[in-house]
Motif scaffolding. Structure first.
Motif, PDB file in Angstrom:
ATOM      1  N   LEU A 334       0.819  -1.212   0.000  1.00  0.00           N
ATOM      2  CA  LEU A 334       0.000   0.000   0.000  1.00  0.00           C
ATOM      3  C   LEU A 334       0.853   1.262   0.000  1.00  0.00           C
ATOM      4  N   LEU A 335       1.979   1.229   0.711  1.00  0.00           N
ATOM      5  CA  LEU A 335       2.856   2.400   0.730  1.00  0.00           C
ATOM      6  C   LEU A 335       3.442   2.690  -0.645  1.00  0.00           C
ATOM      7  N   ASP A 336       3.417   1.698  -1.525  1.00  0.00           N
ATOM      8  CA  ASP A 336       3.912   1.908  -2.880  1.00  0.00           C
ATOM      9  C   ASP A 336       2.911   2.676  -3.734  1.00  0.00           C
ATOM     10  N   VAL A 337       1.636   2.723  -3.299  1.00  0.00           N
ATOM     11  CA  VAL A 337       0.610   3.361  -4.123  1.00  0.00           C
ATOM     12  C   VAL A 337      -0.119   4.498  -3.414  1.00  0.00           C
ATOM     13  N   THR A 338       0.008   4.600  -2.095  1.00  0.00           N
ATOM     14  CA  THR A 338      -0.711   5.644  -1.369  1.00  0.00           C
ATOM     15  C   THR A 338       0.022   5.951  -0.072  1.00  0.00           C
ATOM     16  N   SER A 339      -0.451   6.945   0.651  1.00  0.00           N
ATOM     17  CA  SER A 339       0.132   7.289   1.949  1.00  0.00           C
ATOM     18  C   SER A 339      -0.658   6.611   3.056  1.00  0.00           C
ATOM     19  N   LEU A 340       0.008   6.333   4.174  1.00  0.00           N
ATOM     20  CA  LEU A 340      -0.630   5.743   5.346  1.00  0.00           C
ATOM     21  C   LEU A 340      -0.235   6.546   6.576  1.00  0.00           C
ATOM     22  N   SER A 341      -1.040   6.455   7.621  1.00  0.00           N
ATOM     23  CA  SER A 341      -0.794   7.239   8.829  1.00  0.00           C
ATOM     24  C   SER A 341       0.523   6.832   9.479  1.00  0.00           C
ATOM     25  N   THR A 342       1.058   7.734  10.285  1.00  0.00           N
ATOM     26  CA  THR A 342       2.352   7.501  10.935  1.00  0.00           C
ATOM     27  C   THR A 342       2.218   7.269  12.438  1.00  0.00           C
ATOM     28  N   ILE A 343       0.988   7.179  12.952  1.00  0.00           N
ATOM     29  CA  ILE A 343       0.790   7.019  14.393  1.00  0.00           C
ATOM     30  C   ILE A 343       1.342   5.688  14.887  1.00  0.00           C
ATOM     31  N   ASN A 344       1.208   4.642  14.072  1.00  0.00           N
ATOM     32  CA  ASN A 344       1.759   3.331  14.419  1.00  0.00           C
ATOM     33  C   ASN A 344       3.017   3.117  13.584  1.00  0.00           C
ATOM     34  N   PRO A 345       4.186   3.491  14.096  1.00  0.00           N
ATOM     35  CA  PRO A 345       5.397   3.476  13.267  1.00  0.00           C
ATOM     36  C   PRO A 345       5.846   2.083  12.858  1.00  0.00           C
ATOM     37  N   LEU A 346       5.501   1.064  13.641  1.00  0.00           N
ATOM     38  CA  LEU A 346       5.922  -0.295  13.318  1.00  0.00           C
ATOM     39  C   LEU A 346       4.986  -0.963  12.321  1.00  0.00           C
ATOM     40  N   ALA A 347       3.793  -0.428  12.162  1.00  0.00           N
ATOM     41  CA  ALA A 347       2.812  -0.991  11.226  1.00  0.00           C
ATOM     42  C   ALA A 347       1.967   0.164  10.706  1.00  0.00           C
ATOM     43  N   ARG A 348       2.469   0.847   9.711  1.00  0.00           N
ATOM     44  CA  ARG A 348       1.858   2.078   9.216  1.00  0.00           C
ATOM     45  C   ARG A 348       0.401   1.860   8.819  1.00  0.00           C
ATOM     46  N   GLY A 349      -0.479   2.699   9.357  1.00  0.00           N
ATOM     47  CA  GLY A 349      -1.887   2.658   8.999  1.00  0.00           C
ATOM     48  C   GLY A 349      -2.703   1.573   9.668  1.00  0.00           C
ATOM     49  N   ILE A 350      -2.051   0.633  10.342  1.00  0.00           N
ATOM     50  CA  ILE A 350      -2.750  -0.522  10.915  1.00  0.00           C
ATOM     51  C   ILE A 350      -3.467  -0.121  12.206  1.00  0.00           C
ATOM     52  N   VAL A 351      -4.786  -0.339  12.259  1.00  0.00           N
ATOM     53  CA  VAL A 351      -5.570  -0.122  13.476  1.00  0.00           C
ATOM     54  C   VAL A 351      -6.177  -1.428  13.973  1.00  0.00           C
ATOM     55  N   HIS A 352      -6.172  -2.457  13.127  1.00  0.00           N
ATOM     56  CA  HIS A 352      -6.536  -3.819  13.520  1.00  0.00           C
ATOM     57  C   HIS A 352      -5.851  -4.738  12.526  1.00  0.00           C
ATOM     58  N   ARG A 353      -5.893  -6.032  12.772  1.00  0.00           N
ATOM     59  CA  ARG A 353      -5.185  -6.941  11.884  1.00  0.00           C
ATOM     60  C   ARG A 353      -5.941  -8.257  11.768  1.00  0.00           C
ATOM     61  N   ILE A 354      -5.635  -8.987  10.701  1.00  0.00           N
ATOM     62  CA  ILE A 354      -6.088 -10.365  10.556  1.00  0.00           C
ATOM     63  C   ILE A 354      -4.867 -11.217  10.255  1.00  0.00           C
ATOM     64  N   ASP A 355      -4.937 -12.492  10.573  1.00  0.00           N
ATOM     65  CA  ASP A 355      -3.779 -13.368  10.454  1.00  0.00           C
ATOM     66  C   ASP A 355      -3.358 -13.546   8.998  1.00  0.00           C
ATOM     67  N   ARG A 356      -2.127 -14.003   8.819  1.00  0.00           N
ATOM     68  CA  ARG A 356      -1.600 -14.221   7.468  1.00  0.00           C
ATOM     69  C   ARG A 356      -2.490 -15.182   6.684  1.00  0.00           C
ATOM     70  N   GLY A 357      -2.927 -16.255   7.326  1.00  0.00           N
ATOM     71  CA  GLY A 357      -3.732 -17.253   6.630  1.00  0.00           C
ATOM     72  C   GLY A 357      -5.174 -16.861   6.416  1.00  0.00           C
ATOM     73  N   THR A 358      -5.614 -15.758   7.037  1.00  0.00           N
ATOM     74  CA  THR A 358      -6.994 -15.279   6.891  1.00  0.00           C
ATOM     75  C   THR A 358      -7.064 -14.288   5.741  1.00  0.00           C
ATOM     76  N   SER A 359      -8.106 -14.385   4.955  1.00  0.00           N
ATOM     77  CA  SER A 359      -8.333 -13.424   3.879  1.00  0.00           C
ATOM     78  C   SER A 359      -9.468 -12.491   4.279  1.00  0.00           C
ATOM     79  N   GLY A 360      -9.639 -11.407   3.495  1.00  0.00           N
ATOM     80  CA  GLY A 360     -10.812 -10.576   3.707  1.00  0.00           C
ATOM     81  C   GLY A 360     -10.545  -9.126   4.027  1.00  0.00           C
TER      82      GLY A 360
END
Length: 526
Positions: A334-360
């Motif tokens: 996503l950072l290659d195509v748009t900007s993301l927030s900087t509040i979470n420096p270790l995971a830009r833009g992430i406010v929740h997550r789903i596992d690697r094996g989960t889609s959606g």
């Protein structure tokens, strides 16, 4: 001239009636609030009263002294610039603080932060306390939270304080909120952190809840919202390493060219495969349907998923299994195509997550302001999520129900309903469920299916390896067919709804589900 115990008793009175944050001066007959808007530290107050004792020592004795003050204050009338408080009022303060603390403790032990919010709103605690002033209400609530949390349990204290702040936010329209109490709690917590090591410092969740509460109120708190945003950005900068700090500084100066939805989606599919879909794209946020096997973000700085010109060329040339070899994370793509927030420096833009094996469906913040809002909305349970899960089972499962089962000692609730029963040679081998999470615990759907229903998700590597569960020939075949896919299992985040942003996004089923389960293409797009 007053003696040391008399001065300490006077300071204890300040704590008991909740006027400690005011700039006070002690006289022979009264305690006068000179300017309630000023908030000196314990060190300043002790200096004003002529104490030579260290502030840390004074701090430890304040709680007991505040109780001593209740018995002596009847003979010492108090007055302030706004009101005169009678002696019986102090008894109410001490008893109400203890009562609130007991309520918070029971609520947190039974239902976690959700229970604390429900208890405060159900008992109208905020409405009762605010009658005596927002400053006073903030101190009583913080003291009650400290009494409710187990000794030295900083996590429980932080969670309880955040739950109290959540109860100040009001409804989705901002009505019924208490922004004054919320803001005073933040100031008071800051003040206590400077003098008391046992107090927990505000984190991103704390700042997000206060920001959300103030932002929903009238414009009088606009300047405070800006200061909280700047504080969150400084906190993010502090957490980031030197290399990430340089990236954050560069990102805040970066100007991303506007692209339409099709352009963004086309570039993302070059990097993450054909299953990635952009569901919503606004100035503040982006909602995407993540493919199974793609990690949301890398926990450490790595070059494995770094997007370079050479890797872009390989992706465009459709080399086999390129995305699996490169291990490009969703955030990097996503950072290659748009900007993301900087509040979470270790995971830009992430406010929740789903596992690697989960889609959606997954929502990411593009601006820092939106990031704070989304963090608050997730804590307030105002973001609704539904999943599709393919589980082991037969037609004996009830058509719908509720799973109320704690996860790692934390309250967790999910609702489910049966969508379809899949058969192999006339015998049911799998059940497709729709699961709505009412709380947000780690691996909640996976654990509730495996332990709550006794039907683990098919191919789940953590909770699906049950020795008593005999896999059918069809499921064994699925394992072989999916052997080349990275940690794929049958869990799909089908829908995410954020009413306050006017967004309801539905993610289509992955192509692998449709192909392997022999579903019609039309049913896959429903």
């Amino acid at each position: 001239m007053e003696t040391m115990p008399q001065k300490l008793r006077g300071l204890g009175v300040m704590l008991a009636i909740g006027i400690l944050p005011g700039c006070c001066r002690r006289t022979t007959n009264a305690l006068v609030i000179a300017d309630p808007r000023r908030r000196p530290s314990i060190r300043t107050l002790t200096a004003q009263l002529g104490f030579s004792t260290k502030p840390a020592v004074i701090q430890k004795r304040l709680v007991s002294l505040s109780c001593m003050a209740v018995t002596t204050v009847r003979s010492r009338p108090l007055r302030s610039t706004s009101t005169t408080v009678q002696g019986g009022y102090f008894d109410d303060i001490v008893s109400s603080t203890a009562s609130i603390a007991s309520t918070l403790q029971n609520a947190y032990e039974s239902r976690g932060t959700d229970g604390v919010v429900e208890a405060i709103l159900g008992c109208n605690v905020l409405s009762k306390l605010v009658r005596h002033g927002e400053d006073h209400a903030a101190y009583v609530l913080i003291e009650a939270a400290r009494q409710a949390a187990p000794e030295r349990d900083r996590l429980a204290l932080a969670s309880t304080l955040n739950a109290i702040l959540a109860s100040c936010c009001g409804d989705e329209d901002g009505k019924g909120g208490f922004p004054g109490i919320s803001f005073n709690m933040l100031l008071t917590i800051d003040e206590l952190c400077r003098d008391d090591e046992a107090m927990v410092a505000p984190d991103i969740v704390t700042l997000s809840l206060v920001y959300h509460c103030l932002h929903k109120s009238s414009g009088e708190f606009e300047s405070h919202c800006r200061s909280i945003l700047e504080r969150a950005q400084k906190l993010a900068k502090k957490k980031a390493g030197s290399q990430r700090r340089k990236q954050l500084a560069a990102e805040r100066r970066r100007k991303v060219m506007d692209q339409d939805l099709l352009q963004i989606q086309s570039r993302l599919r070059e990097l993450c495969g054909p299953d990635i879909t952009v569901l919503e794209n606004t100035e503040d946020l982006i909602v995407v349907s993540k493919p199974s096997g793609v990690v949301c973000y890398h926990t450490k700085m790595t070059t494995a998923g770094k997007i370079t010109k050479k890797r872009k060329q390989k992706a465009r040339s459709n080399q086999p299994d390129f995305t699996g070899q490169a291990d490009i994370s969703l955030v990097d793509a996503l950072l290659d195509v748009t900007s993301l927030s900087t509040i979470n420096p270790l995971a830009r833009g992430i406010v929740h997550r789903i596992d690697r094996g989960t889609s959606g469906a997954l929502v990411l913040a593009k601006t820092d302001e939106c990031h704070l809002e989304l963090v608050a909305l997730f804590f307030l349970r105002r973001v609704k999520k539904k999943y599709f899960a393919l589980v082991h089972g037969d037609d004996m499962l009830e058509q719908e129900g509720t799973i109320d089962s704690d996860i790692e000692g934390k309250h967790a609730v999910s609702r489910y309903r049966v969508i379809k029963i899949h058969e192999d040679a006339g015998k049911p081998f799998a059940v497709q469920l729709e699961v709505e999470t009412l709380t947000g615990r780690k691996h909640q759907v996976r654990i509730h299916c495996a332990h709550g229903l006794g039907r683990p998700i098919i191919l789940d590597p953590l909770y699906g390896q049950d020795g008593s569960q005999q896999l059918s020939d069809r499921i064994s075949k699925l394992e072989k067919e999916l052997n080349g896919m990275r940690e794929m299992f049958f869990l799909h985040a089908a829908q995410i709804s954020i009413p306050e942003f006017g967004i309801t996004a539905e993610a289509p089923l992955p192509s692998s589900w449709c192909e392997i389960l022999d579903q019609q293409e039309s049913s896959c797009n429903q």
